[in-house]
Write an enzyme that holds these catalytic residues in place. Structure first.
Site, PDB file in Angstrom:
ATOM      1  CE  LYS A   1       2.754  58.761  70.147  1.00  0.00           C
ATOM      2  NZ  LYS A   1       3.649  57.883  69.394  1.00  0.00           N
TER       3      LYS A   1
ATOM      4  NE  ARG B   1       7.587  53.975  64.584  1.00  0.00           N
ATOM      5  CZ  ARG B   1       6.735  54.080  65.588  1.00  0.00           C
ATOM      6  NH1 ARG B   1       5.449  53.778  65.399  1.00  0.00           N
ATOM      7  NH2 ARG B   1       7.129  54.453  66.785  1.00  0.00           N
TER       8      ARG B   1
ATOM      9  CE1 TYR C   1     -28.832  55.249  56.327  1.00  0.00           C
ATOM     10  CE2 TYR C   1     -27.250  55.689  58.092  1.00  0.00           C
ATOM     11  CZ  TYR C   1     -28.056  56.141  57.053  1.00  0.00           C
ATOM     12  OH  TYR C   1     -28.068  57.472  56.732  1.00  0.00           O
TER      13      TYR C   1
ATOM     14  CG  MET D   1     -21.252  60.866  59.782  1.00  0.00           C
ATOM     15  SD  MET D   1     -21.325  61.878  58.285  1.00  0.00           S
ATOM     16  CE  MET D   1     -20.818  60.714  57.034  1.00  0.00           C
TER      17      MET D   1
END
Length: 346
Positions: free
Chosen positions: A37, A128, A244, A293
């Site tokens: 998955k 669940r 940063y 990022m």
């Protein structure tokens, strides 16, 4: 126009195969399947499934029907863990995979659609997904063509009493359902011993080099190797800062490479000042300052040969990266983004 990605994710197929074979041996008499998955835990579901099928794996698990459709051309035995919504009936009836029914409504929906081979999830305490043990005992599944009865361990990575309670609850259903197989153990559950193996185990994280329990560490090999190109190399004078919020100050003149990699690619901000890259000869090259990022700064003072356009592999042993960052191995692996060009190696 096809443009070469400035990021690549090397997938070591030999290591993937070796991990499955080790888990298969540890599963004893039980068959060993594979959870593929989340796009094969981020490594590419088709690549992973094809590799494991060649190794001898015969049972594959995905979360939803879109993932099952992606694997359909391979002709594998696939089970869809999230069951059967009304929207899924048409594709489920096409026979590309089996639904893992998890509610009384899904059981009824499957019967009404014509029935046939299916799997069923039983909740033994995780709260669940799954039908209740009591509902199974009261005949909810009577007459259903159940291939595999499944449940899922909540705390297999810990030695806690809940494991034994779940195992006992699941074992109590043996013979109560006309199911060809029973399956309980995930990666960590395999290490709990034969009582947890039943007929089929379903490893996920451990296949991909994650270490779900400390006692499995020597059993598994790293599979995923994120690599990034150097965008720029510069000398940062002593006293100057990098990145940063100026969280790192050069104690001496330092050679710094900026890599085309950041938290948008899944290289987590939590690795700021903690992560590292590795040179081809194994030399550790620390991350400096904040991961941003799209970029990360690396101390390359130890490697004067590295220049713009060269590639560096990130130090991405999952257990070690998790320990230094506080981010789970699952997140570190499945979060690797789509900007990586995925490459398989043997």
């Amino acid at each position: 126009m096809e443009i070469a990605a400035p990021l690549r994710l090397r997938v070591d197929r030999d290591a993937l195969t070796a991990n499955w074979q080790a888990l298969d041996r540890l599963s004893g008499a039980a068959a060993c399947g594979a959870a593929v998955k989340a796009n094969g835990y981020g490594l590419g579901a088709v690549l992973v499934a094809r590799t494991l099928a060649l190794a001898g794996c015969r049972d594959f698990f995905v979360s939803n029907w879109a993932e099952a459709v992606a694997l359909a051309p391979l002709g594998l035995t696939v089970s869809v863990l999230h069951g059967l919504r009304a929207e899924d009936v048409a594709v489920a009836r096409a026979g590309i995979a089996r639904p893992v029914l998890g509610t009384a409504e899904q059981v009824a929906r499957w019967r009404e659609s014509g029935g046939g081979a299916c799997d069923v999830m039983v909740d033994t305490g995780m709260n669940r997904l799954g039908v209740s043990v009591e509902a199974v005992r009261e005949g909810l599944l009577d007459g259903l063509a159940v291939e595999t009865l499944l449940s899922h361990l909540a705390c297999a990575d810990e030695d806690v009493p809940m494991n034994a309670r779940q195992q006992a609850a699941f074992a109590s259903l043996a013979g109560r359902v006309v199911a060809r197989r029973m399956s309980l153990a995930n990666s960590a559950g395999i290490a709990l011993g034969a009582d947890y193996h039943f007929d089929l185990t379903r490893p996920g994280l451990a296949l991909y080099g994650g270490v779900p329990r400390a006692d499995m560490a020597g059993l598994l090999r790293q599979v995923a190797y994120p690599e990034a190109q150097i965008l720029q190399r510069r000398r940062v004078p002593a006293g100057e800062t990098v990145g940063y919020n100026a969280t790192w100050t050069a104690p001496v003149d330092t050679e710094v490479a900026t890599l085309n990699l950041g938290y948008a690619d899944g290289y987590r901000r939590a690795l700021s000042g903690r992560g590292a890259a590795r040179a081809a000869d194994g030399v550790r090259l620390p991350v400096l300052g904040r991961v941003s990022m799209d970029m990360v700064a690396i101390d390359v003072s130890a490697r004067p040969d590295l220049a713009e356009g060269d590639w560096l592999a990130m130090d991405y042993d999952l257990a070690a990266a998790s320990a230094v960052s506080g981010v789970s191995q699952y997140e570190l692996l499945t979060g690797l983004g789509q900007r990586f060009g995925r490459q398989s190696v043997e």
